[in-house]
Design a protein around this motif. Structure first.
Motif, PDB file in Angstrom:
ATOM      1  N   ALA A 124       0.848  -1.192   0.000  1.00 11.20           N
ATOM      2  CA  ALA A 124       0.000   0.000   0.000  1.00 11.20           C
ATOM      3  C   ALA A 124       0.880   1.238   0.000  1.00 11.20           C
ATOM      4  CB  ALA A 124      -0.903  -0.005   1.220  1.00 11.20           C
ATOM      5  N   GLY A 125       0.445   2.267  -0.708  1.00 11.43           N
ATOM      6  CA  GLY A 125       1.183   3.517  -0.743  1.00 11.43           C
ATOM      7  C   GLY A 125       1.847   3.753  -2.078  1.00 11.43           C
ATOM      8  N   ALA A 126       2.384   4.940  -2.240  1.00 18.51           N
ATOM      9  CA  ALA A 126       3.010   5.335  -3.496  1.00 18.51           C
ATOM     10  C   ALA A 126       4.492   5.600  -3.281  1.00 18.51           C
ATOM     11  CB  ALA A 126       2.330   6.584  -4.042  1.00 18.51           C
ATOM     12  N   LEU A 127       5.265   5.508  -4.338  1.00 19.54           N
ATOM     13  CA  LEU A 127       6.687   5.816  -4.292  1.00 19.54           C
ATOM     14  C   LEU A 127       6.894   7.291  -4.602  1.00 19.54           C
ATOM     15  CD1 LEU A 127       8.018   2.751  -6.268  1.00 19.54           C
ATOM     16  CD2 LEU A 127       8.087   3.104  -3.811  1.00 19.54           C
ATOM     17  N   ALA A 128       7.914   7.892  -3.989  1.00 19.86           N
ATOM     18  CA  ALA A 128       8.232   9.296  -4.236  1.00 19.86           C
ATOM     19  C   ALA A 128       9.740   9.472  -4.207  1.00 19.86           C
ATOM     20  CB  ALA A 128       7.579  10.187  -3.194  1.00 19.86           C
ATOM     21  N   CYS A 129      10.215  10.443  -4.963  1.00 18.87           N
ATOM     22  CA  CYS A 129      11.632  10.799  -4.993  1.00 18.87           C
ATOM     23  C   CYS A 129      11.721  12.283  -4.654  1.00 18.87           C
ATOM     24  CB  CYS A 129      12.212  10.508  -6.373  1.00 18.87           C
ATOM     25  SG  CYS A 129      13.933  10.983  -6.551  1.00 18.87           S
ATOM     26  N   ASP A 130      12.395  12.615  -3.572  1.00 19.76           N
ATOM     27  CA  ASP A 130      12.494  14.003  -3.099  1.00 19.76           C
ATOM     28  C   ASP A 130      11.119  14.643  -2.928  1.00 19.76           C
ATOM     29  OD1 ASP A 130      15.265  14.005  -2.915  1.00 19.76           O
ATOM     30  OD2 ASP A 130      15.508  14.625  -4.993  1.00 19.76           O
ATOM     31  N   GLY A 131      10.157  13.856  -2.447  1.00 21.55           N
ATOM     32  CA  GLY A 131       8.821  14.361  -2.191  1.00 21.55           C
ATOM     33  C   GLY A 131       7.921  14.451  -3.407  1.00 21.55           C
ATOM     34  N   VAL A 132       8.424  14.093  -4.586  1.00 27.88           N
ATOM     35  CA  VAL A 132       7.629  14.141  -5.821  1.00 27.88           C
ATOM     36  C   VAL A 132       7.206  12.714  -6.169  1.00 27.88           C
ATOM     37  CG1 VAL A 132       7.629  14.784  -8.259  1.00 27.88           C
ATOM     38  CG2 VAL A 132       8.931  16.140  -6.618  1.00 27.88           C
ATOM     39  N   PRO A 133       5.899  12.467  -6.333  1.00 24.69           N
ATOM     40  CA  PRO A 133       5.427  11.113  -6.637  1.00 24.69           C
ATOM     41  C   PRO A 133       6.021  10.572  -7.938  1.00 24.69           C
ATOM     42  CG  PRO A 133       3.589  12.550  -6.100  1.00 24.69           C
ATOM     43  CD  PRO A 133       4.803  13.419  -6.219  1.00 24.69           C
ATOM     44  N   MET A 134       6.358   9.276  -7.906  1.00 23.67           N
ATOM     45  CA  MET A 134       6.850   8.597  -9.101  1.00 23.67           C
ATOM     46  C   MET A 134       5.660   7.988  -9.826  1.00 23.67           C
ATOM     47  SD  MET A 134      10.293   6.868  -7.559  1.00 23.67           S
ATOM     48  CE  MET A 134      11.089   6.613  -9.140  1.00 23.67           C
ATOM     49  N   THR A 135       5.785   7.843 -11.139  1.00 20.35           N
ATOM     50  CA  THR A 135       4.695   7.306 -11.943  1.00 20.35           C
ATOM     51  C   THR A 135       5.078   5.955 -12.521  1.00 20.35           C
ATOM     52  OG1 THR A 135       5.492   8.469 -13.900  1.00 20.35           O
ATOM     53  CG2 THR A 135       3.821   9.586 -12.564  1.00 20.35           C
ATOM     54  N   LEU A 136       4.063   5.181 -12.868  1.00 22.92           N
ATOM     55  CA  LEU A 136       4.259   3.887 -13.472  1.00 22.92           C
ATOM     56  C   LEU A 136       4.806   4.087 -14.884  1.00 22.92           C
ATOM     57  CD1 LEU A 136       3.745   0.854 -12.961  1.00 22.92           C
ATOM     58  CD2 LEU A 136       1.519   1.177 -14.009  1.00 22.92           C
TER      59      LEU A 136
END
Length: 69
Positions: A47-59
């Motif tokens: 559950a949850g989303a991935l982020a890099c430096d607070g910016v969500p990553m996309t599929l």
């Protein structure tokens, strides 16, 4: 709550996702940052989303395979 076995005698608990919440990460899928400078391959789902430096990553979109003749 859903429970998933993660090893002998160990359990991992995930909470139901709130409406409009972050999407689940998917096993075997690649995620990229908006600048396309970082790519991650998920080896586990959750559950949850991935982020890099607070910016969500996309599929990352799958590449089209060439047509065979």
């Amino acid at each position: 709550m859903r429970r998933h076995a993660v090893g002998p005698g160990r359990r991992r608990t995930t909470r139901p996702q709130a409406p409009g919440g972050a999407p689940d990460t998917l096993i075997g899928k690649r995620y990229v940052d908006p600048q396309d400078t970082l790519e991650l391959l998920c080896t586990g789902s959750g559950a949850g989303a991935l982020a890099c430096d607070g910016v969500p990553m996309t599929l990352k979109a799958a590449k089209a395979l060439p047509a065979s003749d």
